[in-house]
Scaffold this active site. Structure first.
Site, PDB file in Angstrom:
ATOM      1  N   ASN A 119       0.894  -1.155   0.000  1.00  0.00           N
ATOM      2  CA  ASN A 119       0.000   0.000   0.000  1.00  0.00           C
ATOM      3  C   ASN A 119       0.935   1.208   0.000  1.00  0.00           C
ATOM      4  OD1 ASN A 119      -2.677   1.030   2.294  1.00  0.00           O
ATOM      5  ND2 ASN A 119      -2.356   1.545   0.173  1.00  0.00           N
TER       6      ASN A 119
ATOM      7  N   CYS B 189      -4.898   5.674   8.426  1.00  0.00           N
ATOM      8  CA  CYS B 189      -4.388   4.662   7.492  1.00  0.00           C
ATOM      9  C   CYS B 189      -3.375   3.820   8.260  1.00  0.00           C
ATOM     10  CB  CYS B 189      -3.732   5.317   6.284  1.00  0.00           C
ATOM     11  SG  CYS B 189      -2.914   4.136   5.194  1.00  0.00           S
TER      12      CYS B 189
ATOM     13  N   ASN C 216     -11.965   4.821  10.289  1.00  0.00           N
ATOM     14  CA  ASN C 216     -12.424   4.707   8.904  1.00  0.00           C
ATOM     15  C   ASN C 216     -13.586   3.725   8.837  1.00  0.00           C
ATOM     16  OD1 ASN C 216     -10.304   6.366   8.175  1.00  0.00           O
ATOM     17  ND2 ASN C 216      -9.053   4.751   7.293  1.00  0.00           N
TER      18      ASN C 216
ATOM     19  N   ARG D 243     -12.208   3.166  -0.126  1.00  0.00           N
ATOM     20  CA  ARG D 243     -12.859   4.438  -0.430  1.00  0.00           C
ATOM     21  C   ARG D 243     -11.824   5.480  -0.849  1.00  0.00           C
ATOM     22  NH1 ARG D 243     -15.935   7.760   4.324  1.00  0.00           N
ATOM     23  NH2 ARG D 243     -13.804   7.729   5.120  1.00  0.00           N
TER      24      ARG D 243
ATOM     25  N   CYS E  45      -5.104  -2.834   2.971  1.00  0.00           N
ATOM     26  CA  CYS E  45      -5.662  -1.715   3.738  1.00  0.00           C
ATOM     27  C   CYS E  45      -5.488  -2.051   5.214  1.00  0.00           C
ATOM     28  CB  CYS E  45      -7.131  -1.513   3.394  1.00  0.00           C
ATOM     29  SG  CYS E  45      -7.965  -0.278   4.430  1.00  0.00           S
TER      30      CYS E  45
ATOM     31  N   THR F 190      -6.364  -0.461   8.128  1.00  0.00           N
ATOM     32  CA  THR F 190      -7.550  -0.401   8.983  1.00  0.00           C
ATOM     33  C   THR F 190      -8.554  -1.468   8.571  1.00  0.00           C
ATOM     34  OG1 THR F 190      -8.563   1.322   7.593  1.00  0.00           O
ATOM     35  CG2 THR F 190      -7.253   2.054   9.498  1.00  0.00           C
TER      36      THR F 190
END
Length: 330
Positions: A11, A78, A167, A222, A230, A232
């Site tokens: 990421n 993040c 998030n 998103r 990702c 989270t």
């Protein structure tokens, strides 16, 4: 000035330390800068976003992190990015354990034993946790909370759990055949376009249970779309794993979470509340020196780029994962 190209579980981000600058960029300029520098067409290659470091507004944190997605929107947190920021700040201030201010909370971070040779590893706190409809938010689904619930409005036959960490996430445990299908693309695209259920959009995570305390997670994020991982999302999915499949997952026990970008470990804690520790790589791939003026005119052609050797170490780590190659999503 210096930018750093980094990734957590592939990421990828640029770290921008605004304390180096003569003045902060300002939100409008920062949005445009992020859209330009994360584009795969620029000389530095694309990324999922920019991690902006500023002075902390509280004495309890060493610095503040902002997360700007590739489309210019701002995320509240993040997890993968926080690991790389933790490493940057650890080296900058010569500290191994401290707190970083984020949009919603000061989060504890610490240096961890390396996952493998050459894999700089950090543990970061993921919190606060909320299941409340207003925190996500969602509406028109007939529920105040969504925990292991059928939602035919979103996709028939699948159970979902929705958690903010902070998030917003929507999670479903599915088969390998389903995770390799287009269902995630369809659901993620729909819920991140104008829709009656998640008006602000939501991160959609599909997970396959591999074994006790082992998952594979694929995320439609998103503001970004498909990402290699990702942080989270893997943390929220691990919490949902413990809550909805207690025969397969345990609190206070490391859960191996595989993803298209590699693997992390998540420990789900439950004391007075729920919170998670996300443990994984913090890899620096490029050190980029450029004039400060380049940030304002979006001209990256004069950048001096130093490639590190850390990506090769990370690829060796991924290749060593016993189940990874059988789980790469299409």
């Amino acid at each position: 000035m210096k930018l750093i190209k980094v990734h957590g579980s592939q990421n990828s981000f640029f770290i921008l330390d605004e304390t180096q600058l003569s003045a902060p960029l300002g939100d409008d300029l920062l949005k445009t800068f992020t859209q330009k520098i994360t584009s795969p067409n620029n000389p530095l290659g694309g990324a999922d976003g920019v991690l902006v470091i500023t002075e902390a507004t509280t004495s309890k944190a060493i610095a503040k992190m902002r997360v700007i997605n590739s489309d210019g929107s701002e995320a509240s947190m993040c997890g993968n990015g926080l690991r790389t920021v933790a490493r940057y700040l650890s080296e900058k201030f010569s500290q191994d354990s401290f707190a970083v201010e984020t949009m919603n909370a000061n989060l504890r971070v610490r240096r961890e034993k390396n996952l493998a040779k050459g894999i700089y590893t950090f543990a970061v706190e993921i919190s606060p946790v909320s299941f409340n409809k207003a925190s996500l938010p969602f509406d028109n689904l007939g529920h105040e909370r969504i925990i292991d619930t059928f939602l035919p409005e979103i996709y028939p036959g699948l159970k979902f759990t929705s958690i903010a960490v902070p998030n917003p996430h929507l999670i479903s445990f599915i088969s390998q055949e389903q995770i390799e299908s287009d269902i995630l693309k369809d659901v993620g695209s729909y819920l991140n376009s104008p829709n009656p259920y998640y008006p602000d959009g939501v991160n959609v995570n599909f997970a396959q249970i591999l074994d006790k305390n082992q998952l594979f997670v694929r995320t439609f994020e998103r503001g970004v779309g498909f990402t290699n991982a990702c942080g989270t999302g893997m943390s929220a999915t691990s919490l949902a794993f413990c809550l909805t499949h207690p025969e397969w997952a345990k609190f206070e026990t490391p859960i191996n979470v595989y993803n298209p970008g590699g693997m992390v470990k998540v420990i789900v804690h439950h004391d007075s509340t729920y919170w998670m520790e996300l443990i994984g790589n913090a890899t620096f791939t490029k050190i980029i020196n450029l004039p400060e003026k380049s940030l304002y005119d979006f001209n990256f052609s004069h950048a001096q780029v130093i490639n590190t050797n850390e990506q090769q170490d990370y690829e060796n780590f991924v290749a060593s994962l016993p189940t990874f190659n059988n789980l790469r999503a299409k």
